[in-house]
Design an enzyme around this catalytic site. Structure first.
Site, PDB file in Angstrom:
ATOM      1  N   ARG A1412       0.676  -1.274   0.142  1.00  0.00           N
ATOM      2  CA  ARG A1412      -0.034   0.049  -0.197  1.00  0.00           C
ATOM      3  C   ARG A1412       0.857   1.332   0.035  1.00  0.00           C
ATOM      4  NH1 ARG A1412      -3.294   2.846   4.649  1.00  0.00           N
ATOM      5  NH2 ARG A1412      -4.184   4.431   3.536  1.00  0.00           N
ATOM      6  N   HIS A1457      -3.089  11.000   1.094  1.00  0.00           N
ATOM      7  CA  HIS A1457      -2.738  10.840   2.292  1.00  0.00           C
ATOM      8  C   HIS A1457      -2.252  12.008   3.027  1.00  0.00           C
ATOM      9  CE1 HIS A1457      -1.388   7.270   4.990  1.00  0.00           C
ATOM     10  NE2 HIS A1457      -1.192   8.378   5.800  1.00  0.00           N
ATOM     11  N   GLU A1502      -7.775   8.086   6.111  1.00  0.00           N
ATOM     12  CA  GLU A1502      -8.055   8.488   7.440  1.00  0.00           C
ATOM     13  C   GLU A1502      -8.769  10.019   7.600  1.00  0.00           C
ATOM     14  OE1 GLU A1502      -4.849   8.146  10.518  1.00  0.00           O
ATOM     15  OE2 GLU A1502      -4.942   5.873  10.080  1.00  0.00           O
ATOM     16  N   ASN A1640      -7.946   1.408   9.222  1.00  0.00           N
ATOM     17  CA  ASN A1640      -6.938   1.593   9.972  1.00  0.00           C
ATOM     18  C   ASN A1640      -7.011   1.444  11.413  1.00  0.00           C
ATOM     19  OD1 ASN A1640      -5.784   2.256   7.462  1.00  0.00           O
ATOM     20  ND2 ASN A1640      -5.242   4.423   7.925  1.00  0.00           N
ATOM     21  N   TYR A1642      -5.473   0.816  15.314  1.00  0.00           N
ATOM     22  CA  TYR A1642      -3.937   0.521  16.331  1.00  0.00           C
ATOM     23  C   TYR A1642      -4.250   0.222  17.595  1.00  0.00           C
ATOM     24  CZ  TYR A1642      -1.630   3.031  12.318  1.00  0.00           C
ATOM     25  OH  TYR A1642      -1.096   3.250  11.226  1.00  0.00           O
ATOM     26  N   GLU A1707      -4.166  -0.271   7.661  1.00  0.00           N
ATOM     27  CA  GLU A1707      -3.033   0.066   8.708  1.00  0.00           C
ATOM     28  C   GLU A1707      -3.230  -0.780   9.953  1.00  0.00           C
ATOM     29  OE1 GLU A1707      -1.940   4.063   9.445  1.00  0.00           O
ATOM     30  OE2 GLU A1707      -2.124   4.421   7.098  1.00  0.00           O
TER      31      GLU A1707
END
Length: 1895
Positions: A1412, A1457, A1502, A1640, A1642, A1707
């Site tokens: 990506r 991005h 995002e 994404n 985390y 991500e």
């Protein structure tokens, strides 16, 4: 009573005295009466009472009258057929057994002895048909079994027995078998009851006595029971018979068991001289006479009483035909004092004590988990409840199962009745709408109840009909019967394996009356003519169908019971003299109770009274019929009849009823022609319909037993009884409720004991305050107060809860027979091995060597595991802190009493005068301990409460009694007492003698302890002499901060400690010598210790200082006791040298003699330690003057700076210090068994104590690590403390308690905090067992799964001005001062613009299938428009795509991005709506130029970050604030346009996928028990994920966002919402613009709600803050904690929320900062666990996950953090201009996961996919040193010669290797020696040879 009736017993006594004048040892006379007969009154020829009906209510008074007239015994014939209907003793009819037991106890209680008759002679038909008559041998055996059963059940209640009372009715073989049976029974009785008074007999008529006396049977009787008959004409015959009987039977005692007097007065029998002579002549043994026919005819059972006054009693109506009249008249003659006499007895063994709740009143969560709306939800939302209140949140029980169970355990109930919300299970009312979340809630509740030993009783329907069903007619419509049946069927099938008692309906009369009659309740139908009766009709049929479903489908396998809970008042005639009022009272009950009970329990139809009354009204009111009663068909009647296994009764009050003419008015009073009133003298309640009239319950129970339970013989359950109080004043001290409960429970007891009512359960309504229908929260029924102002809905026991707990403990009101407890002996396992003195520093310094080099990840890693099953979990308190009563009951003052009563001593002049008032509130403390379910309770004894002046001569028995009650209470609930003998509160009288500075204290203390051992040691087995002697010595006598406030820091602490140690040793030896052998306990001392960490563990002097600090604190006392009997050398050396330097003649540290050392050494059976915090210690050369213990240590102490602070300064929560301390104790003191006797944290919050939860979670886990990983013998853990208390110098300003205590309230109410629930869970789990969701799942991802890694253009490319690239907003932002870390920028970044080949090469090493990347918009379109396409920029991406294609790696291209062309930002950027078209043009360029090779497009990465950080907070480029909603609006529209462009123009030819990537944390509620935090989670996710996903996948912003932002905007005076609105056309165009869901993710957070101010921003709109759990491992980013569980939950959430779309994780990764370490253990852990959780989402949850992307390929520019945070799988060495990409160890692990496409099961052996080439580990150049030499392993593993081993195994390996090495070296030496010697010899030989040759 007539005069004759009084004189006859005297005559008989005189006669008996004459008969017995020659028998000095003659047993007492037996004057017989009885038996009762079935109508309650003795009469000729009537059947004896057989317990087929309740015991007549007036029997008690009847028995008393008999006893007062000289009767001593009463005949009780048993019914064989009723006791054992099948004949088998294993199948008794328990109700009959209980009835007879009650009757026998009644007789004994009034002083009458029962004469129990097992049987007459005639075989009951039911038994004859099965076993035959007496001629049958089988029947004889059955009778013997029956007798055995009777003796077992009633043998302790009677001494006198008749086996067969009518033997004369039998002949031949029948008689012989009966005689044989009797003989066997006789022998068995005497085997069972040897030496018991009384005996066994048989009964015969006088003329048949020879049948007995002429046989051997006479030997098998203790006396003969003879029947005689007398009339005026046969006296002579009787006299002859008597002489014959007495002569024939010799010395055998004779009881004239039955004396029948016919056709003459009893006086004629006594005046018959022939009879008198026959009885008195000779040496005859007459036991007694039957007196039954001696009494006057009116001497029968007296009638019972009512509330009526004495002046009306003469007019009572006694001619009764109805059950009501008979029941009422039985009680009507009692005076009020007779009626209300309190019965101090117990309920039957096994009685069920319950409390209750109802779903809509307590659950809340009205929309949670898909729950449907109920009629009560609608009613509340239409503002029809008091003060516009609703049940939306109620008590929040939906989230508080654990809290409710805590209350139930505290109450000690054995049963809990609750209702299921139909709409929570079936939101629409039908099975096809089944909500699994709703069912899971009830699963959880039921499982928790059973686990706590509490039986669930479930009500299927308590008024809360699904609104969807009401919309179709509700209970008025016929369909509802089938709907309810199906709902019940589901409940039985789902929960019936655990639920064994079901109520179909609770108070259905209220539904019919208030819901469909008066319309006061929802659904507000006002139709008492038709609807109300139709509703009852349908509910009865629904009930019956549910019962039959259970009976037909489930009873056989589940073995439960189904009943119905009917509500009813008791009714009394307003004027007892008026028959009309009596009849009206009967109608009142028929219209209320009979309306439902009669069809179910009698004949399947409505009561005749009800039907007749309605028919009369129909005839009377033809034009306005007031009631239309539906008719049951014969089939329906048959189906309804008998459909209950018990009779549930809800009863609250009584009514006075009078007859009236109701005319044609609908409703029960109009149709029933009665009016109901309350007596104004009855105590009122907060409800205008509930008055306290306890006696009504007893009468109602008798009425029910007779009216309804003669056909259907089932037990009664009281399913609801309680009263409301107002919500004002003293809500906790609810004395009115206590009196109400006391009265009603006692009346239930009377009904059982005196009336024989078969009552099995009593249910107090309710467990806690709740939503009380129309009254909302203004009326409170609860045993527990609920604070509805508190979002936590905290629950606090009221005084009624403690009262009810006491009733349950005593099983009623009988004398509380305290059982004799003896504690379980505790094994002494410590072997007293000799230990050498500690070195300086001690060998225990290995602890720092072992742990101080741990990485933060290793140190913080949570450990799952459990302790041993016998691990001791407990809580603690101390006397002065909780007891109060400082001068009560003879207690003497302590030093703390003296100190605190001096103004200014303590904050706010607080003291312990009252404290928690535990001295007076012992039951309240026991409630908490029961609720917590601890195994042990550590408390201290107040020396001055036991010995007020400290000496034995001043013994205070009341103080001793208090501790006896406490210890007995603990033992009763299996809680081990852990007793501290001294916790700082020295009697002031002893301090006046010098206190611990006085050597005499050693013997004085021993005297006190000796007494305590002798007094309490039979139960207390764990003793601690002193608590924290260090604190006593240093704070009390050195610093002088605590009593006795002596300030002598250089000398006194050492002297005091010396005396304390010797006192401890003496007490230990006293126990050892005098008590250990008989009591079997343990004795120790409690030492306190902080852990100390050296300032620099690599500096030896600092390690020595840390060791010295421990020796001065812990070793001061532990070294003498556990090692040598003397102080540690470090102390002796330091104090001795300091003393000499100070010019003193000798050391200030006292010395022990050798004898004392031997006496002290080994005087502890276990090691007890208190621990709270950790300090950082450094070496210092401290001052010499003035002398001080503190300066003697030569150390400095500071706080550990990286740990959370607490409410006490200097006491940070440093959890990892506990593990190290435990290891140090193990190493230093010979591996003793360790009890952590105090550990807790000070906070200043109340019930929602999150900090305390974290503290216990982390500290206990460290103890578990020490236990599991390090082999430390941790045996127990005591949490400090049970409740908030007096915290010494802090007073009440901080708290340590698991329970909040309101010190402003004189009742000191105790409320459980969240930590109490959390600690209970830890104890229940015995630690932290590995949860299922943390277990590794072995398996593979789908075959075509995409494995990827990612980067972004601005973060890696560099070349910021190369080849015509335009400026981006991040170029501008990063070149602006103070915007990025240390001014870092992306000018070069990783120079990927010039390193395509290197980047692709590292991609190949990872074995990814995809890569990506993002395109830099200003590199392709420098000014942001398609007017100027930069071909050089496009060429870079084409070359990159070429290289990827050559490597067989598929590109995943992100269009945007975050690096917006600055030129577009200059005209507003994402705030300018023209950006939508600009973005579309940019996308068009990329689709057209690159689309033939790119098949996976991401429009935006995002957008949340772009909008919120870039245009909201301004912390990211472009640094704009407050415009987040506008930016987001345009981002969403731009995405939609790009998607449509691709879809319309390119998809057909290019065949790619296109969507958006949104980012989101997962959120869990900070407090899972609080709806506010649960709601905060929803807002957090909707404002985060839903902000962008909802419009794209569902069509518009989330409803919660639109509603909240609009409301807050308008409230702030704005004309419209700050959240822009999409037009209908835009909604349509945006919705569905996705081919997949790009995610994404985390980390996870704990979300919690708060009340925002007036600020108009995103955070205030969301009103949901976030924090991290302390146990989640930290990373290089402050916002990122490692939380693998969250990714699975988030994936499942997306599946459920957005229709299970294909998902690509685009991500996921983790950062580090600081020193570079290529062995990135934390990243390997991260990827292994996150990816495994993703696999679970696929395999276990059915998530359509298509791909996974690791962030990031290499360390790069991390936006505002610059290069300080590194996420890469490859390290980029920025100190090398070539920026080499160096693989970290995680790269190899990720490649292995990819190669295996998941996780192969190791149980199947090594998989070939695991064979990868090991990753290179080159070392960076000096600017960033990479530590690669020693890989970082989990805390319990070490790397040894390439192997991962435990420390123990590695140690063994080291020794073995060393041995081999030594052997090898010696071998080499030997070989070399031999070679040298050989060489020498060779040289000599050669020389000799040469010499010879020369010669």
């Amino acid at each position: 009573m007539s005069l004759l009736g009084r004189l006859l017993p005297l005559c008989l006594l005189s006669l008996y005295g004459c008969m017995c004048q020659d028998h000095d040892d003659h047993p007492p006379a037996m004057f017989l009466a009885g038996p009762l007969i079935n109508n309650g009154e003795p009469s000729k020829g009537a059947d004896p009472f057989d317990c087929s009906h309740p015991i007549p209510p007036g029997s008690w008074q009847y028995f008393e009258s008999l006893q007062s007239r000289g009767v001593t015994h009463f005949k009780v014939p048993l019914s064989w057929a009723h006791l054992l209907p099948t004949g088998r003793s294993s199948q008794p009819q328990q109700a009959v057994v209980a009835c007879y037991q009650t009757l026998l106890k009644q007789l004994l209680d009034v002083g009458l002895q029962p004469l129990v008759v097992l049987h007459g002679s005639t075989v009951p038909e039911a038994l004859r048909s099965t076993y035959g008559g007496w001629e049958s041998q089988e029947l004889k055996e059955m009778f013997q079994q029956y007798a055995e059963f009777v003796f077992r059940e009633f043998g302790q209640l009677s001494d006198s027995w008749v086996t067969l009372s009518s033997l004369d009715e039998l002949r031949d073989a029948e008689l012989q078998n009966a005689l044989d049976a009797h003989s066997s029974v006789y022998r068995r009785y005497h085997q069972l009851f040897p030496g018991k008074d009384g005996g066994v007999s048989v009964g015969v008529k006088a003329r048949n006595v020879p049948v007995i006396c002429d046989t051997q049977l006479l030997k098998n009787t203790d006396f003969l029971s003879v029947k005689i008959q007398y009339d005026c004409t046969n006296g002579k015959i009787l006299a002859e018979e008597l002489q014959n009987v007495l002569a024939k039977c010799g010395e055998k005692p004779i009881l004239f068991y039955e004396v029948n007097i016919n056709d003459c007065a009893p006086s004629e029998l006594l005046s018959d001289t022939k009879v008198s002579k026959a009885l008195s002549s000779g040496d005859h043994n007459v036991l007694g006479f039957d007196m039954e026919n001696m009494f006057a005819p009116d001497d029968t059972i007296p009638k019972s009483h009512s509330h009526q006054s004495d002046k009306n009693r003469n007019g009572l109506q006694t001619s009764c035909l109805t059950t009501y009249c008979k029941t009422w008249s039985n009680f009507a003659t009692m005076t009020s004092s007779e009626r209300d006499t309190f019965l101090n007895e117990s309920f039957p063994i096994g009685f069920q004590w319950a409390t209750s709740s109802e779903s809509f009143k307590v659950e809340g969560a009205w929309l949670e988990g898909g729950k449907g709306e109920t009629i009560w939800d609608r009613f509340g939302h239409e503002n029809k409840v008091f003060d516009n209140q609703t049940a939306d949140l109620a008590c929040d029980s939906y989230h508080k199962v654990d809290y409710d169970l805590y209350l139930l355990r505290g109450l000690h109930v054995n049963t809990y009745q609750f209702s299921i919300s139909w709409a929570r299970i079936f939101p629409s009312g039908y099975r096809d709408s089944h909500s699994e979340k709703g069912a899971l809630y009830y699963d959880k509740l039921i499982d928790a109840l059973i686990e706590s030993g509490i039986q669930p009783v479930v009500t299927l329907y308590h008024w809360d009909l699904p609104q969807a069903l009401q919309d179709k007619g509700g209970w008025t419509s016929a369909f509802i019967v089938e709907a309810f049946k199906d709902y019940a069927d589901f409940c039985f099938s789902r929960f019936g394996d655990k639920v064994k008692t079901w109520n179909t309906f609770s108070s259905p009369w209220v539904v019919s009356h208030a819901g469909y009659g008066t319309g006061e309740h929802p659904p507000e139908v006002k139709d008492y003519v038709v609807a109300s009766y139709q509703v009852t009709h349908n509910m009865l049929k629904a009930h019956a169908e549910a019962w039959h479903v259970y009976n037909d489908k489930y009873r056989k396998t589940q073995g439960g019971e189904v009943g119905i809970a009917l509500n009813s008042d008791w009714a009394e005639p307003k004027d007892a003299s008026r028959p009309e009022d009596i009849a009206a009272s009967d109608r009142y009950l028929q219209f209320m109770l009979g309306w439902f009970a009669h069809p179910i329990f009698v004949d399947g139809d409505y009561p005749a009274t009800l039907k007749n009354q309605i028919e009369q009204k129909k005839n009377k009111c033809p034009l306005s019929v007031p009631a239309k009663l539906p008719v049951f068909t014969p089939e329906e009647r048959q189906r309804i009849k008998g459909t209950a296994d018990f009779f549930g009764l809800n009863h609250y009050t009584s009514r006075l009823v009078n007859s009236s003419d109701g005319g044609c008015t609908p409703g029960p009073q109009g149709v029933g022609d009665f009016q109901a009133h309350a007596d104004p003298s009855w105590p009122s309640t907060a409800s205008d319909w509930i008055y306290s009239a306890p006696w009504g319950l007893r009468q109602l129970l008798n009425y029910i037993s007779t009216e309804y339970l003669t056909v259907t013989k089932v037990p009664i359950h009281i399913t609801g009884n309680g009263m409301p109080t107002e919500y004002n004043g003293d809500t906790l001290n609810d004395t009115q409720r206590v009196e109400y409960m006391k009265g009603y429970i006692n009346e239930a007891l009377k009904a059982i004991v005196r009336d024989g009512v078969h009552l099995q359960r009593f249910t107090v309504q309710s467990l806690m305050d709740g939503f009380e229908g129309q009254q909302g929260y203004s009326q409170r029924f609860g045993l527990h107060h609920v604070n509805f102002e508190d979002p936590m809905r905290s629950r606090t026991p009221k005084q009624s809860a403690y009262f009810y707990a006491q009733v349950i403990k005593q099983n009623g009101f009988g004398s509380n027979k305290v059982p004799v407890f003896r504690g379980e002996e505790m094994q002494l396992t410590r072997s007293l091995t000799a230990l050498s003195p500690s070195e300086v520093p001690s060998k225990s310094k290995v602890v720092w060597e072992k742990f101080s080099h741990q990485s933060k990840f290793q140190r913080k890693m949570f450990h799952y595991g459990t302790f041993e099953q016998d691990f001791s979990w407990g809580v603690s308190s101390s006397a002065y802190q909780i007891e109060g009563a400082w001068n009560t009951d003879g207690k003497g003052p302590s030093v703390w009493d003296t100190f605190t009563q001096k103004p200014g001593s303590i904050a706010a002049n607080a003291n312990g005068d009252v404290a928690c008032d535990s001295y007076n509130r012992l039951e309240e403390d026991l409630y908490m301990l029961r609720a917590l379910k601890v195994k042990s309770y550590r408390f201290s004894l107040s020396w001055s409460r036991i010995f007020p002046n400290g000496r034995r001569a001043s013994l205070n028995q009341k103080g001793v009694d208090y501790y006896n009650r406490l210890i007995d209470g603990l033992m009763r609930y299996n809680i081990t007492p852990m007793v501290t003998l001294y916790n700082w509160d020295l009697p002031q009288a002893l301090q006046d003698l010098g206190g611990w500075d006085n050597l005499d204290m050693i013997n004085i203390f021993n005297e006190f302890c000796d007494f305590c051992f002798a007094t309490f040691g039979d139960r207390a087995k764990f003793w601690m002499t002193f608590n924290q002697p260090h604190t006593i010595a240093w704070s009390g006598y050195g610093l002088g901060k605590i009593p006795p406030n002596v300030k002598n820091p250089g000398v006194a602490p050492y002297i005091v400690a010396h005396n304390l140690i010797k006192a401890h040793a003496k007490v230990y030896h006293t126990y050892d010598d005098k008590y250990r052998k008989t009591q079997g306990g343990l004795v120790s001392i409690v030492l306190n210790a902080d852990w100390v960490e050296p300032e620099d563990v690599n500096v030896p002097r600092e390690v020595v200082a840390a060791d010295r600090a421990l020796q001065f604190q812990l070793g001061w006392f532990a070294h003498p006791i556990f090692k040598t009997g003397d102080y540690p050398d470090a102390m002796k050396w330091q104090v001795g040298n300091k003393s000499e330097l100070q010019g003193l003649p000798e050391t200030r540290l006292p010395s022990f003699t050798e004898e004392e050392k031997n006496f002290i050494k080994g005087t502890a059976d276990v090691f007890c330690v208190n621990h709270y915090t950790t300090k950082i210690v450094g070496h210092v050369a401290a001052w010499l003057s003035p002398p001080s213990y503190e300066s003697d240590r030569d150390v400095t102490e500071t706080e550990e700076p990286n740990s959370p602070t607490t409410a006490i300064g200097g006491q940070r929560a440093v959890e990892w210090g506990l593990r190290r301390l435990l290891n140090w104790i193990k190493e230093e003191y010979g591996d003793p068994e360790i009890y952590i006797t105090e550990n807790g944290v000070a906070t200043d919050d109340n019930v929602d104590d999150t900090e305390r939860v974290f503290y216990y979670k982390t500290y206990i886990d460290e103890a578990l690590k020490a236990h599991d990983l390090d082999g430390v013998k941790v045996k127990g853990y005591i949490a400090t403390s049970l409740m908030d208390s007096f915290e010494w110098l802090s007073g009440y300003t901080v708290n340590f308690g698991l329970h909040y205590v309101n010190f402003e309230d004189p009742n000191r109410p105790r409320t459980p905090k969240r930590s109490a629930l959390y600690y209970h869970q830890i104890m229940k789990d015995n630690g932290f067992p590995l949860p299922d969701d943390e277990k590794v799942h072995y398996g593979q991802f789908p075959e075509a799964f995409n494995w990827s890694t990612a980067s972004a253009a601005f973060q890696i490319e560099g070349g910021w001005r190369a080849d015509g690239k335009g400026l981006s907003i991040w170029d501008q932002f990063s070149h602006t001062p103070d915007k990025t870390y240390d001014g870092h920028n992306g000018d070069i970044a990783c120079n990927s613009y010039n390193k395509i080949d290197e980047d692709v090469e590292v991609l190949k090493k990872l074995k990814v299938t995809h890569y990506r990347l993002s395109v830099s918009w200003p590199r392709v379109l420098p000014d942001g428009t398609n007017n100027n396409i930069n071909e050089a920029g496009l060429n870079y991406y084409q070359r990159l795509l070429d290289a990827l294609e050559a490597a067989n790696i598929q590109p995943q291209v992100t269009l945007y991005h975050w690096d917006l062309p600055q030129a577009l930002e200059n005209v507003g950027g994402w705030l300018n709506e023209t950006i939508v078209q600009r973005y579309r043009d940019y996308a068009d360029v990329l689709f057209s130029r690159l689309g033939n090779r790119v098949k996976f497009w991401i429009t935006l990465n995002e957008p949340y970050i772009v909008a919120n950080l870039g245009y909201g907070y301004g912390s990211f480029a472009p640094g704009v604030t407050g415009k987040h909603y506008i930016a987001a609006h345009n981002l969403i529209k731009a995405h939609a346009e790009a998607w449509h462009l691709y879809n319309d123009k390119y998809r057909a030819t290019q065949g790619g996928l296109i969507s958006i990537t949104v980012n989101s944390d997962w959120a869990e509620p900070r407090n899972k028990y609080m709806q506010a935090d649960v709601d905060a989670v929803d807002r957090y996710l909707q404002f985060f994920l839903g902000w962008f996903a909802h419009p794209i996948f569902n069509g518009d912003y989330p409803e919660v966002m639109r509603t909240i932002i609009r409301r807050r905007s308008l409230a702030a005076g704005l004309p419209e919402s700050r959240l822009p609105e999409f037009t209908p056309e835009e909604i349509k165009r945006i919705k569905g613009t996705h081919d997949f869901f790009g995610l994404n993710h985390y980390c996870s957070v704990l979300a919690f709600g708060y009340t925002p101010g007036d600020i108009q921003d995103y955070d205030s709109d969301r009103a949901a803050a976030a924090m991290a759990d302390r146990t989640w491992p930290e990373t290089g980013s402050v916002w990122l904690r490692i939380t693998p569980f969250g990714i699975r939950k988030l994936l499942k959430y997306i599946k459920d929320e957005y229709g299970n779309p294909p998902i690509y994780i685009t991500e996921n990764g983790v950062s580090e900062n600081g020193v570079v370490d290529l062995n990135d253990v934390h990243r390997k852990y991260f990827y292994e666990n996150y990816i495994n959780q993703a696999l679970k989402a696929v395999v276990l949850d059915g998530v359509d996950l298509r791909g996974y992307t690791a962030w990031s390929l290499m360390d790069n520019f991390e936006w505002a953090s610059g290069y300080s945070e590194r996420f890469g799988l490859f390290y980029v060495n920025r100190s090398d201009p070539a920026l080499p990409r160096i693989p970290k160890n995680s790269a190899s692990r990720y490649a292995t996961i990819i190669n295996c496409n998941g996780f192969p099961d190791p149980a199947l052996g090594p998989h070939e996919c695991l064979n990868l080439e090991s990753a290179a580990t080159s070392t960076p150049t000096p600017d960033h040193t990479a530590h690669t030499a020693v890989p970082v392993l989990p805390p319990n593993m070490v790397d040894f010669l390439g192997l991962k081993l435990t420390p123990q195994d590695a140690e063994v390996g080291l020794y073995v290797t060393f041995a081999f090495l030594l052997v090898s070296v010696l071998g080499m030496i030997f070989v070399v020696y031999r070679l040298l010697k050989t060489r020498k010899n060779s040289k000599a030989a050669l020389a000799e040879s040469v010499k010879l040759q020369r010669m």
